[in-house]
Scaffold this motif. Structure first.
Motif, PDB file in Angstrom:
ATOM      1  N   HIS A 431       0.839  -1.211   0.000  1.00  0.00           N
ATOM      2  CA  HIS A 431       0.000   0.000   0.000  1.00  0.00           C
ATOM      3  C   HIS A 431       0.866   1.250   0.000  1.00  0.00           C
ATOM      4  CE1 HIS A 431      -1.985   3.392   2.045  1.00  0.00           C
ATOM      5  NE2 HIS A 431      -3.048   3.014   1.375  1.00  0.00           N
ATOM      6  N   ASN A 432       1.848   1.293   0.883  1.00  0.00           N
ATOM      7  CA  ASN A 432       2.701   2.484   0.983  1.00  0.00           C
ATOM      8  C   ASN A 432       3.516   2.700  -0.291  1.00  0.00           C
ATOM      9  OD1 ASN A 432       1.723   2.972   3.536  1.00  0.00           O
ATOM     10  ND2 ASN A 432       3.456   2.015   4.594  1.00  0.00           N
ATOM     11  N   ARG A 433       3.975   1.591  -0.886  1.00  0.00           N
ATOM     12  CA  ARG A 433       4.715   1.724  -2.152  1.00  0.00           C
ATOM     13  C   ARG A 433       3.817   2.301  -3.234  1.00  0.00           C
ATOM     14  NH1 ARG A 433       4.727  -1.147  -6.543  1.00  0.00           N
ATOM     15  NH2 ARG A 433       3.534  -2.831  -5.574  1.00  0.00           N
ATOM     16  N   LYS A 434       2.600   1.791  -3.317  1.00  0.00           N
ATOM     17  CA  LYS A 434       1.674   2.265  -4.337  1.00  0.00           C
ATOM     18  C   LYS A 434       1.283   3.718  -4.095  1.00  0.00           C
ATOM     19  CE  LYS A 434      -0.796   1.562  -8.009  1.00  0.00           C
ATOM     20  NZ  LYS A 434      -0.147   1.300  -9.311  1.00  0.00           N
ATOM     21  N   GLU A 435       1.106   4.093  -2.834  1.00  0.00           N
ATOM     22  CA  GLU A 435       0.748   5.485  -2.516  1.00  0.00           C
ATOM     23  C   GLU A 435       1.808   6.442  -3.024  1.00  0.00           C
ATOM     24  OE1 GLU A 435      -1.514   7.670  -2.147  1.00  0.00           O
ATOM     25  OE2 GLU A 435      -2.152   7.379  -0.067  1.00  0.00           O
ATOM     26  N   MET A 436       3.068   6.062  -2.888  1.00  0.00           N
ATOM     27  CA  MET A 436       4.144   6.931  -3.363  1.00  0.00           C
ATOM     28  C   MET A 436       4.215   6.989  -4.895  1.00  0.00           C
ATOM     29  SD  MET A 436       5.494   8.459  -0.820  1.00  0.00           S
ATOM     30  CE  MET A 436       3.814   8.538  -0.210  1.00  0.00           C
ATOM     31  N   GLU A 437       3.574   6.024  -5.569  1.00  0.00           N
ATOM     32  CA  GLU A 437       3.470   6.086  -7.028  1.00  0.00           C
ATOM     33  C   GLU A 437       2.310   6.984  -7.458  1.00  0.00           C
ATOM     34  OE1 GLU A 437       3.023   2.135  -8.478  1.00  0.00           O
ATOM     35  OE2 GLU A 437       5.005   1.456  -7.780  1.00  0.00           O
ATOM     36  N   LEU A 438       1.292   7.069  -6.612  1.00  0.00           N
ATOM     37  CA  LEU A 438       0.067   7.795  -6.973  1.00  0.00           C
ATOM     38  C   LEU A 438       0.133   9.288  -6.669  1.00  0.00           C
ATOM     39  CD1 LEU A 438      -2.624   5.260  -5.699  1.00  0.00           C
ATOM     40  CD2 LEU A 438      -1.840   5.611  -8.053  1.00  0.00           C
ATOM     41  N   ILE A 439       1.031   9.691  -5.771  1.00  0.00           N
ATOM     42  CA  ILE A 439       1.065  11.099  -5.365  1.00  0.00           C
ATOM     43  C   ILE A 439       2.507  11.531  -5.110  1.00  0.00           C
ATOM     44  CG2 ILE A 439       0.769  10.610  -2.897  1.00  0.00           C
ATOM     45  CD1 ILE A 439      -1.038  13.121  -2.748  1.00  0.00           C
ATOM     46  N   LEU A 479      -9.309  16.912  -9.465  1.00  0.00           N
ATOM     47  CA  LEU A 479      -9.888  15.807  -8.715  1.00  0.00           C
ATOM     48  C   LEU A 479     -10.494  14.760  -9.642  1.00  0.00           C
ATOM     49  CD1 LEU A 479     -11.604  17.853  -5.855  1.00  0.00           C
ATOM     50  CD2 LEU A 479      -9.636  16.327  -5.614  1.00  0.00           C
ATOM     51  N   ALA A 480     -11.016  15.199 -10.787  1.00  0.00           N
ATOM     52  CA  ALA A 480     -11.639  14.266 -11.733  1.00  0.00           C
ATOM     53  C   ALA A 480     -10.609  13.450 -12.509  1.00  0.00           C
ATOM     54  CB  ALA A 480     -12.538  15.028 -12.697  1.00  0.00           C
ATOM     55  N   LYS A 481      -9.355  13.909 -12.552  1.00  0.00           N
ATOM     56  CA  LYS A 481      -8.321  13.223 -13.323  1.00  0.00           C
ATOM     57  C   LYS A 481      -7.358  12.415 -12.452  1.00  0.00           C
ATOM     58  CE  LYS A 481      -8.161  16.570 -17.153  1.00  0.00           C
ATOM     59  NZ  LYS A 481      -7.304  17.544 -17.869  1.00  0.00           N
ATOM     60  N   GLU A 482      -7.111  12.881 -11.209  1.00  0.00           N
ATOM     61  CA  GLU A 482      -6.094  12.254 -10.376  1.00  0.00           C
ATOM     62  C   GLU A 482      -6.585  10.920  -9.800  1.00  0.00           C
ATOM     63  OE1 GLU A 482      -2.880  13.086  -9.529  1.00  0.00           O
ATOM     64  OE2 GLU A 482      -3.064  14.550 -11.160  1.00  0.00           O
ATOM     65  N   PRO A 483      -5.658   9.964  -9.612  1.00  0.00           N
ATOM     66  CA  PRO A 483      -6.029   8.703  -8.970  1.00  0.00           C
ATOM     67  C   PRO A 483      -6.660   8.946  -7.594  1.00  0.00           C
ATOM     68  CG  PRO A 483      -3.810   8.569  -9.872  1.00  0.00           C
ATOM     69  CD  PRO A 483      -4.231  10.009  -9.980  1.00  0.00           C
ATOM     70  N   VAL A 484      -7.410   8.004  -7.142  1.00  0.00           N
ATOM     71  CA  VAL A 484      -8.092   7.985  -5.850  1.00  0.00           C
ATOM     72  C   VAL A 484      -9.346   8.854  -5.863  1.00  0.00           C
ATOM     73  CG1 VAL A 484      -7.885   8.278  -3.341  1.00  0.00           C
ATOM     74  CG2 VAL A 484      -5.889   7.556  -4.675  1.00  0.00           C
ATOM     75  N   TYR A 488     -14.800   9.117  -7.963  1.00  0.00           N
ATOM     76  CA  TYR A 488     -16.037   9.827  -7.600  1.00  0.00           C
ATOM     77  C   TYR A 488     -16.266  11.041  -8.495  1.00  0.00           C
ATOM     78  CZ  TYR A 488     -19.184  12.898  -4.958  1.00  0.00           C
ATOM     79  OH  TYR A 488     -20.211  13.735  -4.594  1.00  0.00           O
ATOM     80  N   PHE A 489     -15.245  11.865  -8.643  1.00  0.00           N
ATOM     81  CA  PHE A 489     -15.443  13.163  -9.305  1.00  0.00           C
ATOM     82  C   PHE A 489     -15.596  13.052 -10.822  1.00  0.00           C
ATOM     83  CE2 PHE A 489     -13.711  14.436  -5.217  1.00  0.00           C
ATOM     84  CZ  PHE A 489     -14.540  15.499  -4.880  1.00  0.00           C
ATOM     85  N   SER A 490     -15.113  11.986 -11.429  1.00  0.00           N
ATOM     86  CA  SER A 490     -15.292  11.838 -12.882  1.00  0.00           C
ATOM     87  C   SER A 490     -16.693  11.353 -13.237  1.00  0.00           C
ATOM     88  CB  SER A 490     -14.254  10.848 -13.443  1.00  0.00           C
ATOM     89  OG  SER A 490     -14.480   9.548 -12.925  1.00  0.00           O
ATOM     90  N   ARG A 491     -17.467  10.957 -12.237  1.00  0.00           N
ATOM     91  CA  ARG A 491     -18.807  10.424 -12.478  1.00  0.00           C
ATOM     92  C   ARG A 491     -19.913  11.360 -11.976  1.00  0.00           C
ATOM     93  NH1 ARG A 491     -15.646   5.920 -11.156  1.00  0.00           N
ATOM     94  NH2 ARG A 491     -15.827   4.178 -12.641  1.00  0.00           N
TER      95      ARG A 491
END
Length: 675
Positions: A431-439, A479-484, A488-491
């Motif tokens: 989880h922590n590894r993936k979080e550092m990839e997402l932000i 918010l509509a483009k970023e992961p996580v 919600y925001f793209s819909r």
């Protein structure tokens, strides 16, 4: 000079006791440094050293250590306890003369010894050797305080140091007079740090890291409580500690409550123990009687009550012990006071929109999970949230760089002393590894630094990073483009998009994107950052969070967040489904939301009281409940599936039964009964 063989024998026992206690003495570096400096003539402008702290914090042990140091240096150390002599000048003088006879083996014939001769004797002794007069339990010297300061100390030779130890800080002329302030050094003894606790428990053969942390959490580093906990069992297991916790806390509290001389204070102490922070008005509201200023001052003058940012607070150990005792012995009284406390802060939150009141409301709901995570027993007021801007953006980059170069699984334990339960936070390595990839730090730039903060302490050290994105026209696309957040925001439908698209200088809500810490085990930093989320509840917007971590999912559901099933995503990996949650506190929804949280506690019981008091029918109770939720006649009719004219007829009968003329009077009448 006469020498008594019995005295020599006693001295041998005393030497044995002192050698044992020397081995057990740890910490207190500042206090020892001051004493050594005084002996080396580096701070002889100070004539009085005053040490204060709660019962069991180690004041007597420190005086004993001063005594041992003085003996090694050849000083005459006269240690006394104010409870051991009559509270008169004569009683004080006679006791010191007895100590002089004991320690110098001289016969002074103290009978009918005048005060003038007594002071002269001290001056003569001080001409040959340095003298230290130490008085323990100074809080019992109230009757002698003025004489002791203005007659005794003022006539002492400058080579004599006076040390006092008491439970309360100095007051009166001690602090009001510039002269006495300059002559006096005041030091507060505090509980042990984790490092000091580790050193202390080493003497008891406790070296297991998990056990040491558990005992530190349980005791708050309070030396006496640590001693009692260490003596619970030879095996020193966490299970044994939990089994003995109630006994340990009750024994400690009985000692502390010895200082409560006025029995009428006990009920007030009982109620104050229910509060994280309290003030005069909150206690009055729960007791349903005015607390006069004299009584309140008597409460706040107790050594285990301290001023805090939002009023006053009891020492955590005493608070929990008294609360546990009340819950066990008087469960109905405990429940009544708890419900009144929640009702009090509900009304304060709705009226004042204060984050502190909102936090107190959740504390008094009684949810132990929320209490344990959001209300760290010792909130570090030296921490602060520093807004991110160009000048400190490099610190954000460094934070992410450090996290990416050194990430592992995250663990934290939130301990609840009342229930002997721990709430375990865990985030896996994956989880922590993936979080550092997402932000990363570029995310902060994309939202134009808005509501991103560094968590720091008084030494300007970065402890964590918080990114809470305000929702408005400038952030909606991000918010509509970023992961996580995109799940919600793209819909969003057209209506929600319109409602979220407020101008850049306004906020339609918040997306809690990132809370992370340099030390994953630092529960104090976590609690501080989480506690500072309470203001979001009062911003009349929607709060959205998305997380795959069960710990936060459970916490959000306890807070009443609602799941958005269609916004579940797998941005953290196909094996880590992330649930998205929303809490809508726009306008009157805040009052409805808070009221719903209390439904499991007291609202139903309160409405039963209202129904009985005014002989209301079940339908009339429903209407009163909806009036309290600020719903109009049309909304009430729609919810109850009746005609609006029927609602009006019911309300007319309700007004008549309750002897009120309008809705405002009805609400006031109900609140006076249930508060």
């Amino acid at each position: 000079m006469e020498v008594n063989d019995n005295i020599i024998s006693n001295k041998s026992v005393d030497s044995f006791i002192q050698s044992i206690e020397r081995d057990f003495f740890i910490g207190r570096t500042e206090e020892l440094e001051f004493f050594y400096n005084h002996l080396n003539f580096t701070n002889n402008d100070i004539k009085v050293l005053y040490i204060h702290g709660t019962g069991g914090v180690g004041k007597t042990y420190l005086l004993n250590e001063y005594n041992r140091i003085s003996n090694e240096e050849g000083l005459l150390f006269l240690k006394m306890d104010s409870r051991d002599f009559p509270q008169t000048p004569e009683g004080f003088a006679d006791h010191i003369l007895t100590l002089i006879e004991t320690h110098t083996h001289t016969q002074l014939f103290s009978e009918n010894y005048s005060l003038r001769k007594f002071l002269h004797t001290l001056s003569e002794l001080a001409s040959d050797r340095r003298i230290i007069i130490a008085i323990d339990s100074y809080e019992h010297m109230d009757a002698l305080d003025r004489w002791f300061r203005q007659v005794f100390i003022q006539n002492l030779p400058s080579t004599i140091l006076v040390i006092m130890a008491g439970r309360h800080p100095l007051s009166g002329e001690w602090v009001e007079s510039p002269a006495w302030r300059s002559l006096t050094k005041e030091i507060e003894l505090k509980d042990f740090s984790l490092a000091q606790t580790r050193a202390f428990l080493d003497y008891y053969g406790i070296d297991n890291s998990h056990m040491i942390k558990a005992m530190w959490k349980f005791t708050d580093g309070h030396p006496l409580t640590l001693t009692l906990a260490a003596l619970t069992d030879k095996e020193f297991s966490i299970g044994t500690l939990h089994e003995q916790s109630s006994h340990i806390l009750m024994e400690l509290t009985q000692r502390w409550l010895l200082e409560v001389k006025d029995e009428s204070l006990h009920r007030l102490i009982e109620v104050a123990a229910l509060f994280f922070n309290f003030d005069q008005s909150s206690l009055s509201a729960v007791l349903k009687e005015e607390i006069d200023i004299k009584t309140f001052n008597a409460l706040t003058s107790l050594s285990f009550v301290k001023p805090v940012k939002n009023g006053w607070a009891m020492h955590d150990l005493v608070r929990d012990a008294i609360k546990m005792n009340l819950k066990l012995r008087h469960p109905e009284r405990f429940e009544k006071y708890s419900q009144r406390s929640a009702s009090f802060f509900y009304k304060r939150t709705i009226t004042n929109r204060s984050p502190a009141d909102a936090a107190s409301f959740f504390y008094h709901l009684g949810d132990e999970f929320i209490r344990s995570v959001f209300f760290q027993e010792k909130i570090d007021d030296s921490m602060y949230l520093e807004p991110i801007a160009d000048y400190n953006f490099h610190e954000v980059s460094r934070f992410f760089e450090n996290r990416k170069n050194d990430f592992s699984e995250s663990e934290a334990q939130f301990y609840n002393r009342e229930t002997n339960e721990s709430y375990h936070f865990h985030a896996s390595f994956e989880h922590n590894r993936k979080e550092m990839e997402l932000i990363d730090d570029t995310y902060v730039k994309k939202i134009n630094y808005k509501d991103a903060h560094l968590l720091k302490n008084k030494d300007n050290k970065t402890l964590g990073l918080s990114i809470i994105v305000p929702i408005n026209v400038s952030t909606l696309k991000v918010l509509a483009k970023e992961p996580v957040s995109r799940a919600y925001f793209s819909r969003l439908n057209d209506q929600d998009t319109k409602e979220y698209s407020v101008p850049e200088n306004e906020n339609a809500g918040w997306f809690i994107r990132f809370l992370d810490y340099t030390d994953s085990t630092d529960t104090a930093a976590r609690s501080f950052m989480l506690y500072n989320l309470f203001p979001l509840l009062l911003t009349s917007g929607r709060i959205i969070v998305s997380t795959p971590l069960p710990f936060f999912q459970d916490l959000l559901e306890n807070f009443g967040f609602q799941k958005i099933p269609e916004a579940t995503h797998y941005d953290y990996g196909e094996n880590y489904p992330s649930t998205t949650y929303i809490l809508d506190v726009r306008g009157p929804r805040l009052a409805n939301y808070l009221k719903q949280l209390t439904n499991g506690n007291s609202v139903q019981n309160e409405m039963e009281v209202i129904a009985t008091t005014f002989s209301l029918t079940e339908r009339e109770v429903d209407i009163v409940t909806l009036i309290l939720e600020e719903k109009g006649n049309a909304a009430i009719a729609k919810e109850l599936y009746v005609a609006e004219i029927t609602v009006k007829k019911h309300i007319t009968r309700i007004f008549k039964k309750m002897e009120v003329k309008n809705r405002s009077q009805l609400i006031k009448c109900v609140m006076e009964i249930i508060s």
